[in-house]
Write a protein that holds these residues in place. Structure first.
Motif, short mmCIF file in Angstrom:
data_model
loop_
_atom_site.label_atom_id
_atom_site.label_comp_id
_atom_site.label_asym_id
_atom_site.label_seq_id
_atom_site.Cartn_x
_atom_site.Cartn_y
_atom_site.Cartn_z
N PRO A 234 -2.01 -6.39 -18.61
CA PRO A 234 -3.07 -6.13 -17.62
C PRO A 234 -2.92 -7.01 -16.38
CG PRO A 234 -3.93 -7.46 -19.42
CD PRO A 234 -2.52 -7.09 -19.81
N LEU A 235 -1.84 -6.80 -15.64
CA LEU A 235 -1.58 -7.59 -14.45
C LEU A 235 -2.43 -7.11 -13.29
CD1 LEU A 235 2.34 -7.67 -14.51
CD2 LEU A 235 0.78 -9.43 -15.34
N PRO A 236 -2.70 -7.97 -12.31
CA PRO A 236 -3.34 -7.51 -11.07
C PRO A 236 -2.47 -6.47 -10.38
CG PRO A 236 -3.36 -9.91 -11.22
CD PRO A 236 -2.48 -9.43 -12.32
N VAL A 237 -3.10 -5.54 -9.71
CA VAL A 237 -2.37 -4.48 -9.03
C VAL A 237 -1.39 -5.06 -8.02
CG1 VAL A 237 -2.57 -2.42 -7.60
CG2 VAL A 237 -4.26 -2.88 -9.38
N ALA A 238 -1.79 -6.09 -7.29
CA ALA A 238 -0.93 -6.69 -6.27
C ALA A 238 0.35 -7.23 -6.87
CB ALA A 238 -1.68 -7.79 -5.52
N LEU A 239 0.26 -7.88 -8.02
CA LEU A 239 1.45 -8.41 -8.68
C LEU A 239 2.30 -7.27 -9.24
CD1 LEU A 239 3.10 -10.82 -9.60
CD2 LEU A 239 1.63 -10.99 -11.62
N LEU A 314 10.23 -13.59 -2.58
CA LEU A 314 9.82 -12.21 -2.34
C LEU A 314 8.66 -11.80 -3.24
CD1 LEU A 314 12.97 -9.99 -1.75
CD2 LEU A 314 11.00 -10.28 -0.27
N LEU A 315 8.70 -12.24 -4.50
CA LEU A 315 7.62 -11.92 -5.41
C LEU A 315 6.30 -12.51 -4.93
CD1 LEU A 315 6.87 -10.58 -8.12
CD2 LEU A 315 7.37 -12.78 -9.22
N ALA A 316 6.34 -13.77 -4.51
CA ALA A 316 5.13 -14.42 -4.00
C ALA A 316 4.67 -13.78 -2.69
CB ALA A 316 5.39 -15.91 -3.81
N LEU A 317 5.62 -13.47 -1.81
CA LEU A 317 5.27 -12.86 -0.53
C LEU A 317 4.68 -11.47 -0.72
CD1 LEU A 317 5.32 -13.01 2.56
CD2 LEU A 317 7.65 -12.06 2.49
N GLY A 318 5.28 -10.68 -1.61
CA GLY A 318 4.77 -9.34 -1.85
C GLY A 318 3.38 -9.36 -2.46
N PHE A 319 3.17 -10.25 -3.41
CA PHE A 319 1.84 -10.37 -4.02
C PHE A 319 0.80 -10.79 -2.99
CE2 PHE A 319 -1.35 -13.19 -5.96
CZ PHE A 319 -1.96 -12.29 -6.82
N ALA A 321 0.92 -10.41 0.30
CA ALA A 321 0.71 -9.39 1.32
C ALA A 321 -0.19 -8.27 0.82
CB ALA A 321 2.05 -8.83 1.79
N VAL A 322 0.06 -7.79 -0.39
CA VAL A 322 -0.77 -6.70 -0.93
C VAL A 322 -2.19 -7.19 -1.20
CG1 VAL A 322 -1.03 -5.07 -2.84
CG2 VAL A 322 1.24 -5.56 -1.93
N ALA A 323 -2.32 -8.40 -1.75
CA ALA A 323 -3.64 -8.93 -2.03
C ALA A 323 -4.44 -9.16 -0.76
CB ALA A 323 -3.52 -10.24 -2.82
N PRO A 327 -8.08 -6.74 -0.97
CA PRO A 327 -8.53 -7.75 -1.92
C PRO A 327 -8.86 -7.20 -3.30
CG PRO A 327 -9.58 -8.05 0.21
CD PRO A 327 -8.84 -6.75 0.28
N SER A 328 -9.22 -5.92 -3.38
CA SER A 328 -9.57 -5.35 -4.69
C SER A 328 -8.35 -5.20 -5.60
CB SER A 328 -10.23 -3.98 -4.50
OG SER A 328 -9.35 -3.08 -3.84
N THR A 329 -7.14 -5.38 -5.07
CA THR A 329 -5.94 -5.24 -5.89
C THR A 329 -5.69 -6.46 -6.76
OG1 THR A 329 -4.60 -6.07 -4.05
CG2 THR A 329 -4.82 -3.69 -4.26
N THR A 330 -6.55 -7.45 -6.71
CA THR A 330 -6.41 -8.59 -7.62
C THR A 330 -6.94 -8.25 -9.01
OG1 THR A 330 -8.52 -9.46 -6.81
CG2 THR A 330 -6.52 -10.29 -5.77
N GLY A 331 -7.53 -7.07 -9.19
CA GLY A 331 -7.98 -6.61 -10.49
C GLY A 331 -7.01 -5.59 -11.07
N SER A 332 -7.44 -4.89 -12.13
CA SER A 332 -6.59 -3.91 -12.80
C SER A 332 -6.44 -2.63 -12.00
CB SER A 332 -7.14 -3.58 -14.19
OG SER A 332 -8.38 -2.88 -14.08
N GLY A 333 -7.40 -2.32 -11.12
CA GLY A 333 -7.36 -1.09 -10.35
C GLY A 333 -7.89 0.12 -11.10
N ILE A 334 -8.26 -0.04 -12.36
CA ILE A 334 -8.76 1.07 -13.19
C ILE A 334 -10.27 0.92 -13.33
CG2 ILE A 334 -8.65 2.17 -15.46
CD1 ILE A 334 -5.81 1.04 -15.73
N THR A 335 -11.00 1.84 -12.75
CA THR A 335 -12.46 1.81 -12.79
C THR A 335 -13.00 3.08 -13.43
OG1 THR A 335 -12.70 2.87 -10.61
CG2 THR A 335 -12.48 0.46 -10.66
N GLN A 336 -14.27 3.04 -13.79
CA GLN A 336 -14.91 4.19 -14.42
C GLN A 336 -14.89 5.40 -13.51
OE1 GLN A 336 -19.13 3.72 -15.15
NE2 GLN A 336 -19.06 5.06 -16.95
N ALA A 337 -15.18 5.19 -12.22
CA ALA A 337 -15.22 6.31 -11.28
C ALA A 337 -13.85 6.97 -11.15
CB ALA A 337 -15.70 5.82 -9.92
N LYS A 338 -12.77 6.18 -11.11
CA LYS A 338 -11.43 6.75 -10.99
C LYS A 338 -11.05 7.54 -12.23
CE LYS A 338 -9.46 3.25 -7.88
NZ LYS A 338 -8.40 2.24 -7.72
#
Length: 462
Positions: A234-239, A314-319, A321-323, A327-338
């Motif tokens: 269950p990694l953050p979406v950004a990572l 690159l891994l740190a930079l990519g994480f 940049a996306v985060a 900012p919501s990409t620091t979670g799983s990205g899977i919600t009830q509404a989706k």
């Protein structure tokens, strides 16, 4: 060679320049030489033969069986469309075949010279480490692209010959015409070239840094296995998006309507950045290597640090940049509404397909007004994140019917957003794997189906 050098030193300047130019071997000639060396290896020839024959035979054999790999994306549609086979092969290739191919080719292209002790002979012949690197990198890239082309062509031919050029059902249940399916399949394979190049760059870097060590040969495969294990967590979406292999998964979004391109574009850009960084690092280390020392095979503390820092950076930079962008990409990205939106959309599309199979009056998604209500563990768990305890009740409306219809599904939502929905009744809708009509029995599209949750934010509520 000493006499030649002495003659060049005593000759006029113009003559020395002409002599040096005559001694230089063009990159094109070195490239042909390296390509012949690669293709002459028995394991390369064997892998090339496997890539051009085995996928087609596999797809044809599976398509003719009564049971299908329903646990594989698009596996349940291999009886319905010849374009499902190349996508099943693509899922396997991204997990195992492509990392193995890049390991065997790119991971050994420099280390082979260390094992054979032929660097001095090669340098005397070519007289330029830069040309040697370019020739070896281009030769390895050519062989890898030929293998990927074999995987695509063989699997497509196998599917088309065994099943036919039939329309394909998309990831969310919407139909794709044969021409659209062909274009989407080709585009999906083109997209996975980016992570393949990233693994090839890592292979070149490992081959230069680790020399004759077997770890260099295995580095792309080990990295691919590590990324697969990471994608299950269950990694953050950004990572998740910052990993170079996410494009092996993100191509799924091409088969949704509308296409989920956000994750795919980010994943492809990240993969290409990894490919460039790893290749440039390998080049800089290679041209600075001391080839006069027979015991120096590239392994050293400085080389390890120089080779390790760019990927970590690159891994740190990519994480970051996306985060920072979302900012919501620091979670799983899977919600009830989706989840509810994905299940409802897939059910509506597939309900229309079932209606056609049963020769009932046609309906549209607008008429069905399909909705889904989903929770986890009967409401005991917060309805977010991956898990196999999701449960959804789908509701739809038929024109002229007094009461709405309801169907229950048990869901397994993976960390990468893939949904596997298993029908739990009523039997007439999704409780049996066949639908019975007056003409013939057919697979029930509503019994089990796949879906996909877009991990990036899609709306303020999603």
């Amino acid at each position: 060679m000493s006499a030649t050098v002495a003659d060049e030193g005593t000759a006029p300047a113009g003559t020395r320049t002409e002599a040096v130019q005559a001694l230089r071997v063009p990159v094109s000639r070195s490239y042909r030489f390296e390509l012949v060396k690669l293709v002459s290896q028995w394991r390369i020839r064997l892998l090339m033969l496997v890539c051009w024959l085995v996928p087609g035979l596999f797809v044809a054999a599976v398509s003719l069986q009564s049971t299908l790999p329903t646990d594989t994306l698009f596996g349940r549609w291999m009886h319905a469309s010849g374009w499902a086979g190349p996508l099943v092969v693509l899922g396997f290739a991204g997990s195992w075949a492509l990392p193995l191919l890049t390991s065997v080719v790119a991971g050994d292209v420099f280390a082979a010279e260390d094992r054979l002790g032929t660097w001095r002979h090669l340098l005397v012949a070519v007289r330029s480490p830069r040309r040697i690197f370019a020739a070896k990198a281009l030769a390895g890239l050519t062989v890898i692209l030929a293998m990927v082309a074999g995987l695509v062509a063989s699997s497509a031919v196998g599917g088309l010959l065994s099943v036919g050029d039939q329309p394909l059902v998309g990831l969310d249940g919407h139909p794709l015409a044969s021409s659209d399916a062909a274009g989407h399949v080709l585009l999906a394979w083109l997209c996975v070239l980016a992570p393949t190049l990233a693994l090839a760059g890592i292979g070149l870097l490992g081959s230069v840094v680790l020399g004759r060590s077997p770890i260099g040969l295995l580095l792309p495969a080990l990295l691919a296995v590590a990324m697969q294990l990471a994608q299950m967590l269950p990694l953050p979406v950004a990572l998740r998006l910052a990993l170079p292999g996410y494009a092996f998964i993100a191509w799924n979004g091409l088969f949704a309507a509308p296409a989920q391109l956000g994750e795919l574009l980010i994943a492809v850009a990240v993969s290409l950045a990894w490919a460039v960084a790893a290749t440039v690092s390998a080049y800089l280390l290679f041209v600075r290597r001391d080839f006069t020392n027979a015991t120096d095979d590239g392994l050293g503390r400085r080389a390890l640090w120089v080779g390790l820092l760019p990927p970590v950076g690159l891994l740190a930079l990519g994480f970051g940049a996306v985060a920072a962008a979302a900012p919501s990409t620091t979670g799983s990205g899977i919600t009830q509404a989706k989840v509810e939106r994905s299940v409802a959309t897939s059910f509506a599309h597939l309900y229309r397909l079932q209606t056609e199979q049963l020769h009932r009056p046609a309906v549209t998604e607008a008429q069905l007004r399909t909705t889904a209500t989903c929770d986890r563990s009967d409401g005991q768990v917060d309805p977010t994140g991956p898990g196999n305890d999701w449960r959804c009740v789908v509701t739809w409306h038929l024109p002229g019917a007094a009461a709405p219809g309801n169907a229950v599904y048990q869901l397994d939502v993976a960390s990468d957003g893939r949904i596997e929905a298993d029908g739990d009744g009523p039997k007439e809708v999704n409780g049996y794997f066949l639908v019975r009509s007056a003409h013939a029995d057919a697979p029930n599209p509503l019994w089990q189906f796949d879906g996909d949750v877009e991990l990036l934010p899609t709306s303020p509520k999603g």
